[in-house]
Enzyme design. Sequence first.
Site, PDB file in Angstrom:
ATOM      1  CG  HIS A 267      30.915  53.476  48.303  1.00 37.62           C
ATOM      2  ND1 HIS A 267      29.570  53.794  48.186  1.00 37.62           N
ATOM      3  CD2 HIS A 267      31.284  53.047  47.130  1.00 37.62           C
ATOM      4  CE1 HIS A 267      29.233  53.668  47.171  1.00 37.62           C
ATOM      5  NE2 HIS A 267      30.447  53.204  46.221  1.00 37.62           N
ATOM      6  CG  HIS A 308      24.854  60.718  50.433  1.00 39.64           C
ATOM      7  ND1 HIS A 308      24.983  61.137  49.108  1.00 39.64           N
ATOM      8  CD2 HIS A 308      24.677  59.419  50.377  1.00 39.64           C
ATOM      9  CE1 HIS A 308      25.018  60.284  48.354  1.00 39.64           C
ATOM     10  NE2 HIS A 308      24.886  59.060  49.130  1.00 39.64           N
ATOM     11  CG  ASP A 364      24.969  52.302  53.784  1.00 39.62           C
ATOM     12  OD1 ASP A 364      24.495  51.270  53.516  1.00 39.62           O
ATOM     13  OD2 ASP A 364      25.692  53.168  53.320  1.00 39.62           O
TER      14      ASP A 364
HETATM   15  N1  CMC Z   1      29.266  61.948  61.521  1.00 37.97           N
HETATM   16  C1  CMC Z   1      29.852  63.184  62.039  1.00 37.97           C
HETATM   17  N2  CMC Z   1      29.968  64.003  61.242  1.00 37.97           N
HETATM   18  C2  CMC Z   1      30.237  64.064  60.079  1.00 37.97           C
HETATM   19  C3  CMC Z   1      29.574  62.822  59.405  1.00 37.97           C
HETATM   20  C4  CMC Z   1      29.126  61.823  60.163  1.00 37.97           C
HETATM   21  N3  CMC Z   1      28.608  60.620  59.836  1.00 37.97           N
HETATM   22  N4  CMC Z   1      29.436  62.815  58.083  1.00 37.97           N
HETATM   23  C5  CMC Z   1      29.931  64.252  57.735  1.00 37.97           C
HETATM   24  N5  CMC Z   1      30.150  64.855  58.872  1.00 37.97           N
HETATM   25  C6  CMC Z   1      31.087  66.202  59.143  1.00 37.97           C
HETATM   26  C7  CMC Z   1      32.429  66.173  58.812  1.00 37.97           C
HETATM   27  O1  CMC Z   1      33.204  65.851  60.046  1.00 37.97           O
HETATM   28  C8  CMC Z   1      32.566  67.667  58.132  1.00 37.97           C
HETATM   29  O2  CMC Z   1      32.601  68.657  59.361  1.00 37.97           O
HETATM   30  P1  CMC Z   1      33.321  69.934  59.491  1.00 37.97           P
HETATM   31  O3  CMC Z   1      32.794  70.694  58.312  1.00 37.97           O
HETATM   32  O4  CMC Z   1      33.335  70.367  60.829  1.00 37.97           O
HETATM   33  O5  CMC Z   1      35.131  69.441  59.122  1.00 37.97           O
HETATM   34  C9  CMC Z   1      31.102  67.925  57.612  1.00 37.97           C
HETATM   35  O6  CMC Z   1      30.264  66.901  58.163  1.00 37.97           O
HETATM   36  C10 CMC Z   1      31.177  67.635  56.056  1.00 37.97           C
HETATM   37  O7  CMC Z   1      31.753  66.079  55.944  1.00 37.97           O
HETATM   38  P2  CMC Z   1      32.697  65.685  54.790  1.00 37.97           P
HETATM   39  O8  CMC Z   1      33.325  64.430  55.333  1.00 37.97           O
HETATM   40  O9  CMC Z   1      33.399  66.850  54.247  1.00 37.97           O
HETATM   41  O10 CMC Z   1      31.709  65.365  53.712  1.00 37.97           O
HETATM   42  P3  CMC Z   1      31.587  64.491  52.342  1.00 37.97           P
HETATM   43  O11 CMC Z   1      30.529  64.798  51.446  1.00 37.97           O
HETATM   44  O12 CMC Z   1      33.091  64.449  51.920  1.00 37.97           O
HETATM   45  O13 CMC Z   1      31.212  62.857  53.164  1.00 37.97           O
HETATM   46  C11 CMC Z   1      30.384  60.757  53.548  1.00 37.97           C
HETATM   47  C12 CMC Z   1      30.204  62.001  52.762  1.00 37.97           C
HETATM   48  C13 CMC Z   1      28.969  59.973  53.404  1.00 37.97           C
HETATM   49  C14 CMC Z   1      31.641  60.048  53.394  1.00 37.97           C
HETATM   50  C15 CMC Z   1      30.435  61.393  55.118  1.00 37.97           C
HETATM   51  O14 CMC Z   1      29.221  61.859  55.310  1.00 37.97           O
HETATM   52  C16 CMC Z   1      30.452  60.070  55.985  1.00 37.97           C
HETATM   53  O15 CMC Z   1      31.790  59.790  56.427  1.00 37.97           O
HETATM   54  N6  CMC Z   1      29.381  59.455  56.505  1.00 37.97           N
HETATM   55  C17 CMC Z   1      29.532  58.385  57.417  1.00 37.97           C
HETATM   56  C18 CMC Z   1      29.711  57.155  56.645  1.00 37.97           C
HETATM   57  C19 CMC Z   1      28.407  56.542  55.933  1.00 37.97           C
HETATM   58  O16 CMC Z   1      27.196  56.516  56.269  1.00 37.97           O
HETATM   59  N7  CMC Z   1      28.630  56.282  54.374  1.00 37.97           N
HETATM   60  C20 CMC Z   1      27.624  56.049  53.622  1.00 37.97           C
HETATM   61  C21 CMC Z   1      27.235  56.818  52.743  1.00 37.97           C
HETATM   62  S1  CMC Z   1      25.523  56.419  51.732  1.00 37.97           S
HETATM   63  C22 CMC Z   1      26.102  54.972  50.806  1.00 37.97           C
HETATM   64  C23 CMC Z   1      26.459  55.254  49.691  1.00 37.97           C
HETATM   65  O17 CMC Z   1      26.423  55.850  48.762  1.00 37.97           O
HETATM   66  O18 CMC Z   1      28.004  54.598  49.787  1.00 37.97           O
END
Ligand code: CMC
Length: 430
Positions: A267, A308, A364
């Site tokens: 986050h 996201h 970010d």
């Molecule tokens: N790098 C590589 N792969 C990713 C990433 C990433 N940053 N984000 C998601 N994926 C992949 C993930 O491995 C999954 O792949 P598969 O379908 O093969 O298992 C797929 O994309 C879907 O990911 P998810 O984790 O199910 O998606 P989510 O909606 O639960 O997660 C997130 C959203 C923001 C937590 C995630 O994209 C992430 O960890 N990003 C990196 C951390 C980050 O930048 N966070 C800041 C968010 S914006 C500020 C805020 O609002 O807080």
Amino acid sequence: MGKDTLSITDNRTGKTYEIPIQEGAIRALDLRQIKNGPDDFGLMTYDPAFTNTAACRSRITFIDGDKGVLLYRGYPIQELAEKSTYLETAYLILNGELPARAQHEDWVHNITYHTMVHENIKELMGSFRYDAHPMGMLVSTVAALSTFYPDAKAIHDPQNRRTQGFRLIAKMPTLAAFVYRHSVGTPYAYPDNELGYCGNFLQMMFKLAGKYRVNPVLERALEVLFILHADHEQNCSTSAMRSVGSSEVDPYSATAAAIAALYGPLHGGANEAVLRMLREIGGRERVPAFIKEVKESGGEVRLMGFGHRVYKNYDPRANIIKKMAEQVFEVTGRNPLLDIALELERIALQDEYFVKRKLYPNVDFYSGLIYQAMGFPVDMFPVLFAIPRTAGWLAQWDEMLQDKDQKIARPRQIYRGPAERPYVPLEARS
Ligand code: CMC
């Protein structure tokens, strides 16, 4: 024209139910009547992480994740970033409308004259180790404010809520700057009421002996970054604010919970993680190898600052920050990590792995580069997110308290543990 209802046939019993559809949703409690037999609890929904559950109605922030649209109270984020100030935007978020001139003057005056904190807060700060993480210190000191303002417990009094709102929005920069001063060991700088919200924060952070002149380009950049971070509907920290606030605890305790949620690397801790990642990559030529590592790690290594839950397109906030970076770097000098970031973005946006999963830069990805160029240490980045988000948390908390549909948050579970069994004495256990 069809009816606004959903017909559900339970194939276990052959019974059909007709459930109303309102505002694009069905009420989860309407499913409870669907039972397998008289002793059945009734049908529930299973939705870990609330990926398809609306937990409230809100009038504050609108996001269209597919189109990359973000509106505060109907106003596009791009227009606010260009034309508004952080305090005006905070007023808008909290009150629903842009302030008229007199309202604006009153609002700014109230915030400006609540910036001081009790001297005991300094002693509290002093008790942390020199290397304490700023977010840990911020969580604790915001929670501690509840002990200085016990009147804040009267959460059903709208005027009282407003007063605590002034206090929190006004004191966050002071606490943040004190946290930083503690870590570097310089004397705390008190608020200067002659300066604006962001200019005052910059002087409390960086003023040493002698006069501190706020650079107008950096002040405006911080103002824009604060506007971009002011609210983002039902994210993890806002859900924490609403959930903890639903127990009717005071706003300082609820905000401390929201800050704790923001601390996590998925986050608000992501901007800090981006900087660490860029440093670790170390050079443009190593970007392809890093992208390969991300793809092959099966989700373990992430490209921080990408992806996201809601945006499946370029995060509009990232676009604004990317453009602003050039103006800031003209003053501060170019951040050499920018080239690595640009190369990461270029390669990722063409790579099938990221394209297929609709992973784009989020807020970010570029914000940390600007903060670093402005002189903020990396572990202060999530604090720089918490300061402006306070307005959003308070607005969401206020909306929750006025919403007659809301009660104390209490999700259900699907129990998968052992059935009832007798206690086994220690000597009888194998
Ligand atoms: N790098 C590589 N792969 C990713 C990433 C990433 N940053 N984000 C998601 N994926 C992949 C993930 O491995 C999954 O792949 P598969 O379908 O093969 O298992 C797929 O994309 C879907 O990911 P998810 O984790 O199910 O998606 P989510 O909606 O639960 O997660 C997130 C959203 C923001 C937590 C995630 O994209 C992430 O960890 N990003 C990196 C951390 C980050 O930048 N966070 C800041 C968010 S914006 C500020 C805020 O609002 O807080």
